[in-house]
Write an enzyme that holds these catalytic residues in place. Structure first.
Site, PDB file in Angstrom:
ATOM      1  N   HIS A 141       6.300  -4.535   2.171  1.00  0.00           N
ATOM      2  CA  HIS A 141       5.285  -5.508   1.788  1.00  0.00           C
ATOM      3  C   HIS A 141       4.240  -4.937   0.852  1.00  0.00           C
ATOM      4  O   HIS A 141       3.370  -5.670   0.389  1.00  0.00           O
ATOM      5  CB  HIS A 141       4.594  -6.047   3.045  1.00  0.00           C
ATOM      6  CG  HIS A 141       3.866  -4.993   3.818  1.00  0.00           C
ATOM      7  ND1 HIS A 141       4.504  -3.914   4.356  1.00  0.00           N
ATOM      8  CD2 HIS A 141       2.556  -4.849   4.139  1.00  0.00           C
ATOM      9  CE1 HIS A 141       3.627  -3.152   4.982  1.00  0.00           C
ATOM     10  NE2 HIS A 141       2.437  -3.681   4.863  1.00  0.00           N
ATOM     11  N   CYS A 142       4.290  -3.637   0.540  1.00  0.00           N
ATOM     12  CA  CYS A 142       3.221  -3.019  -0.247  1.00  0.00           C
ATOM     13  C   CYS A 142       3.710  -2.417  -1.567  1.00  0.00           C
ATOM     14  O   CYS A 142       3.288  -2.840  -2.641  1.00  0.00           O
ATOM     15  CB  CYS A 142       2.530  -1.918   0.565  1.00  0.00           C
ATOM     16  SG  CYS A 142       1.501  -2.541   1.904  1.00  0.00           S
ATOM     17  N   ILE A 143       4.563  -1.414  -1.478  1.00  0.00           N
ATOM     18  CA  ILE A 143       4.858  -0.574  -2.646  1.00  0.00           C
ATOM     19  C   ILE A 143       5.466  -1.358  -3.815  1.00  0.00           C
ATOM     20  O   ILE A 143       5.099  -1.116  -4.965  1.00  0.00           O
ATOM     21  CB  ILE A 143       5.769   0.614  -2.262  1.00  0.00           C
ATOM     22  CG1 ILE A 143       5.221   1.333  -1.024  1.00  0.00           C
ATOM     23  CG2 ILE A 143       5.890   1.593  -3.420  1.00  0.00           C
ATOM     24  CD1 ILE A 143       3.839   1.895  -1.177  1.00  0.00           C
TER      25      ILE A 143
END
Length: 437
Positions: free
Chosen positions: A273-275
């Site tokens: 969900h981030c990188i």
């Protein structure tokens, strides 16, 4: 000191505050459990009535969070609801909602905006609102501030506005919510003081910063650092492969240097969900200032190209066996975005499956953490996980190791698969049926 601030600080310090958490996913659920364990009354808000029903019946829908923990939280006062009118009951409202990208790779702020609009009619004096969703610098002030003040409440005096980025790492046994330091920025000094009070009871180390913008940029830097370095090592993998060098051996050797080097390992692309997402929040915002984030954009290009690279290596291997990709039976091992979890967000494994399907391959998958391919916003497969055995492996023309779960029997796979495309470096020594991708 305002009466609202004094009262709120007292409630937070004495564990009498009601904690409201909006968004009960991989971030919100662990946070709920932590506050519940401390004796706070916790209200959970989610628009998904199915999730709310499961939680209220003591069941978990996240693999690494056991149902027994949810049942215990419910017995200790936790309650989930879809009724946002109950926001007025909470003293702290922590927003843990998604911030994806749209199809143009621009920030999709619809979840944050919709949540802010949903809670604003029920805000009252003496509440703190904290946004944890990863976003571009300025979001808290530009999107949340006007909405929470719309009803006449003054931020920093009657209500308090905080940005504190989540740092969850699902499935990582070395860290938990309590032990991961928490960055906290406030819209005003009063807001920051309340934010510190909110999190210092639940988190071992709170890291105050001077503003919400600094806190927002901090989270982006953390993830951009990873994205750029993963892009670098993915590019190095392609170069090393052309030279006949094992990049995993190279990284392991370089990692013996006790200073000046941090090991990053290549893979089939970026997931989670981030990188894969967060760097483009800064890229988008930087355009407002006439800037181009070249490192970020270049690493993004490299990382997004990795699923195609893996499929290209598969096609080379099939060609050596005299088989076209069209009509070949291909089994993808691991479709979660990283090992030992059930988290499917932005998984490069799914992109590999889609590319193969478009090229005419018969695609199946095996993942002990994902028994049924879930409903996703952009990806659709009507598939169940295949049980692997010596007999079933021999029935496939190729096996792609996309996510290296510990539950896979790699010796058994190597002995029985006709062709293996290894994108995770599980097979370091030479095997005639393994292609390193």
């Amino acid at each position: 000191m305002s009466n609202a601030k004094t009262s709120l600080l007292k409630k937070l310090e004495s564990n009498e505050a009601v904690i409201g958490i909006v968004g009960l996913g991989y971030v919100g659920l662990p946070l709920m459990l932590r506050y519940n364990d401390l004796g706070y009354r916790v209200l959970g808000f989610d628009i998904d009535s199915g999730k709310v029903e499961q939680l209220n019946s003591g069941k978990s829908y996240i693999e690494h969070i056991g149902s027994e923990r949810i049942a215990r939280a419910s017995s200790q006062g936790f309650e989930a609801t879809t009724n946002f009118e109950r926001v007025s009951e909470a003293d702290a409202i922590i927003l843990c909602v998604p911030t994806p990208l749209n199809k143009y790779r621009e920030p999709d702020m619809s979840f944050v905006v919709a949540t802010a609009d949903a809670i604003k009619p029920y805000l009252r004096a003496g509440q703190v609102v904290s946004l944890e969703s990863t976003t571009y610098p300025g979001t808290t002030e530009e999107e949340l501030l006007p909405r929470i003040q719309e009803g006449g409440l003054k931020a920093g005096r009657e209500v308090f506005l905080v940005y504190s980025p989540e740092r969850e790492d699902p499935g990582n046994p070395c860290f938990e919510t309590r032990t991961i330091p928490k960055v906290v920025g406030g819209y005003t000094e009063n807001c920051r003081e309340v934010g510190i009070a909110l999190y210092s009871k639940a988190i071992d180390m709170v890291v105050p910063v001077s503003s919400t913008r600094v806190a927002e940029m901090t989270k982006l830097l953390e993830n951009i650092h990873r994205a750029v370095n993963i892009g670098l090592v993915n590019e190095m993998k392609i170069v090393a492969d052309r030279m006949g060098i094992d990049i995993f051996e190279v990284v392991d050797a370089a990692a013996t240097k006790p200073f000046g080097f941090t090991p990053y390992y290549p893979g089939p692309g970026l997931g989670g969900h981030c990188i894969p997402i967060d760097p483009f929040y800064l890229t988008w915002k930087a355009r407002e200032y006439g800037l181009h984030t070249r490192f970020i954009e270049l690493s993004g290009e490299v990382n997004r190209a990795m699923p195609e690279y893996v499929v290209g290596k598969l096609m080379e291997g099939l060609n050596e066996h005299g088989k076209p990709v069209k009509g070949s039976k291909v089994l993808v091992l691991g479709i979660a975005y990283k090992k030992n979890v059930d988290d499917m967000r932005e998984s490069p494994s799914v992109e590999i499956m889609e590319i193969l399907e478009k090229k005419g391959a018969n695609v199946a998958y095996s993942d002990p953490h994902v028994p049924v391919f879930p409903k996703m916003r952009e990806h659709h497969f009507e598939l169940n996980s295949v049980d692997i055995s010596p007999e079933s492996l021999r029935a496939y023309d190729a096996i792609v190791i996309a996510t290296d779960h510990d539950k896979f029997d790699y010796d058994m796979i190597e002995k029985n698969a006709v062709l293996i495309v290894d994108s995770r470096g599980k097979y370091r020594d030479f095997q005639s049926n393994v292609i390193k991708a």
